[in-house]
Structures are given as C-alpha cells and as structure tokens.
Design a protein around this motif. Structure first.
Motif, short mmCIF file in Angstrom:
data_model
loop_
_atom_site.label_atom_id
_atom_site.label_comp_id
_atom_site.label_asym_id
_atom_site.label_seq_id
_atom_site.Cartn_x
_atom_site.Cartn_y
_atom_site.Cartn_z
N GLY A 291 -56.25 -144.38 -70.33
CA GLY A 291 -55.16 -143.58 -69.79
C GLY A 291 -55.64 -142.75 -68.62
N THR A 292 -54.71 -142.14 -67.93
CA THR A 292 -55.05 -141.33 -66.75
C THR A 292 -55.12 -139.85 -67.06
OG1 THR A 292 -52.70 -141.23 -66.15
CG2 THR A 292 -54.01 -143.00 -65.17
N VAL A 293 -54.67 -139.46 -68.25
CA VAL A 293 -54.66 -138.05 -68.64
C VAL A 293 -55.74 -137.80 -69.68
CG1 VAL A 293 -53.28 -136.19 -69.63
CG2 VAL A 293 -52.18 -137.92 -68.19
N GLU A 294 -56.48 -136.71 -69.53
CA GLU A 294 -57.52 -136.37 -70.50
C GLU A 294 -56.87 -136.01 -71.84
OE1 GLU A 294 -61.20 -133.19 -71.16
OE2 GLU A 294 -60.03 -133.16 -69.32
N VAL A 295 -57.40 -136.59 -72.91
CA VAL A 295 -56.85 -136.37 -74.24
C VAL A 295 -57.88 -135.65 -75.10
CG1 VAL A 295 -55.92 -137.47 -76.31
CG2 VAL A 295 -55.44 -138.45 -74.06
N LYS A 296 -57.47 -134.57 -75.74
CA LYS A 296 -58.38 -133.82 -76.61
C LYS A 296 -58.15 -134.14 -78.09
CE LYS A 296 -59.12 -129.95 -73.45
NZ LYS A 296 -59.04 -128.47 -73.26
#
Length: 298
Positions: free
Chosen positions: A271-276
């Motif tokens: 994905g292009t968004v950082e996931v925590k």
C-alpha cells in the motif's frame, strides 16, 4: 418520583443483562470458555513479514474467541530467548532446519517445536512470468535481454551475500551488473518492468507478497546455489500446552500455503499509506477467506 425509580430499575436490569450476555458469549474479560488461559503473548521478529502476517491472523481469530492477545516485537534472538523463559507464549516464524538452527540449538530444550505451517521458505532469483528463460543456467547467455542487470536488495542482506558468493560465480554471471540498494527499490523496479512488459531479473525470497502482486516466476537453481527450501515453524514455551491446551492443538494443525500467505501479505504491505495496526486489513482478508479461517479452529 415513581416514574424515575422505575426507569432507573429498568436501566440497571438492562445493564445486568448486557453483562451476563457478554460473559456467556465467551468474549471480553471472561476469556475463552475452552479451558485456555485468557492472556496470550506472541513474539514477532522485527522485519519478518510472514511471521507478522501469521501473528496478526491468529490475533484476530483468537480475540474473537475471547483471548487477550499482545504482539511483542523484537529481533529473532531475543524472541527465541523470550519463548524459552516463558515471557512469550508463542512465536510463529522459526525457519528450520538452517536459518534459525543456532537459536534452536541454544534454546531448544526450553522451547516446544509445534510443527511447520509453511514449507516453502527459500531464497530465489525471479523474473517476469513471460521471460524467455526458466533457469539460472540460461541467464548468462540471455543477459542482454535483461539489460545485463540483476536487481538486488540491501547490500548487507544474507540473500545478497549468497548471490554474490555463489550464484554469480556458479552460473558465470560476472558480466552482469548486480545492482543493490534496498528491498523497496527492487520492488519498485519490478513493478515498473512488469507493468511495461519488460524483462527483469531480481533477487527475491519466499514468502513475499510480490508473488501475489506481480506476474513473476522463480528461475530454477540446478546447482543449488541458494540452498534448499526451509519450513516455517510455530514455537511455544514449555508451559504452552498446559496453559493453552485447546490453542496448542489448533497451532499444531495450522497450515498456511504460500498462495494464501502471499495474498495476505499483499493486502497488508502493498500500500501507499503507512499502517501501524493491520487488524482492519486482516479482518477483511479473513472475511474473504472465511471457510479456510474457520477450519483453523475446528
């Protein structure tokens, strides 16, 4: 006044019913209703996505059944040590018989091997699926079709060392430029080439989400320069079977084939968004693979 008292009594009764219902469902503070302890700690290796994916999968499954699951991150050595002391109840990323052999030798008598859940862990050199070659022993003669370039990952990676020390001399690839930088850079080049229909050769490994995201294939390694496939094992503390008798059986029967693992990793990491917190992503994957997931706890 009387009306207020009645409403208050109704509210108290409703709250009590909610509490009773919550307890009877086996969820929340009451814990699982199968004899297992409620609190479970899973050790997760830093930077090892297959173990993180499997850990999130089990976390989502078990929390729905009333367990309280914590994922604790550390490097491989400290996780092995933590399982051996019981600080971690479980770890799901032991590569055997080679990669983590030294840790198992050091802590083996204080760790229970709960068996392999995947037997396709290996180092590879991959190319686009429609490439004109199928084996590493064909690459030197066809190097020009790949721009005389082999795209690698981090310079200090074990995979990079294996390619430098064994693959390149073993298959006469010294005239090809071996470009190393980072895993994201390699994946970016792989994405660009496959989207344009161009040939590309990259160093890779299984399991990796790229196998689900891009049309690629492994080159055969007839000389065995990258070693044989390993198995990924679940590892429990010596008290795991006593503390979690039901879960112990589930984990021993756990199997996640590469195709499903690739698809789970692809959803989590591509994905292009950082996931925590991957929980929402994993829950969506579970919904799309419900029959398989349900079978893990039967």
């Amino acid at each position: 006044m009387k009306k207020k008292n009645i409403l208050a009594a109704v509210a108290v009764t409703a709250a009590a019913l909610v509490a009773i219902t919550g307890c009877s469902s086996g969820a929340g503070a009451a814990g699982p209703s199968n004899g297992d302890k409620a609190d479970l700690t899973i050790g997760v290796f830093n930077g090892w996505p297959e173990g993180e994916a499997a850990s999130y999968l089990w976390k989502s499954i078990l929390e729905k059944k009333g367990y309280s699951v914590k994922l604790k991150y550390a490097d491989a050595g400290p996780v092995f040590a933590g399982v051996s002391t019981g600080d971690y109840d479980l770890a799901l990323d032991g590569w055997l018989p080679t990669t983590h052999a030294s840790y198992l030798k050091q802590y083996g008598d204080k760790i229970d091997d709960l068996g392999a859940w995947n037997s396709d862990a290996k180092l590879t050199v991959a190319v686009n699926k429609d490439a004109p070659i199928d084996s590493l022993d064909q690459l030197a003669k066809n190097a020009g079709k790949f721009n005389n370039k082999l795209v690698g990952i981090e310079p200090g990676a074990g995979l990079t060392k294996a390619v430098t020390d064994k693959v390149i001399p073993g298959y006469g690839l010294g005239k090809m430029k071996f470009v190393t930088s980072s895993t994201p850079a390699m994946l970016s080049e792989l994405k660009a080439a496959t989207s344009k229909g161009e040939n590309i050769a990259v160093t890779l490994w299984r399991p990796q989400w790229a196998y689900d995201a891009f049309p690629i294939k492994d080159l055969k390694d007839p000389k065995g320069t990258l070693g044989s496939a390993e198995s990924i094992h679940s590892l429990g503390s010596t008290s795991f079977s006593k503390d979690f008798p039901k879960l112990n059986g589930w984990v021993k029967g756990f199997k996640l084939d590469s195709k499903r693992l690739f698809s789970l990793e692809n959803k989590m990491y591509n994905g292009t968004v950082e996931v925590k917190d991957y929980t929402p992503i994993v829950k969506k994957w579970i919904a799309a693979n419900q029959a398989y997931v349900d079978g893990l706890t039967k």
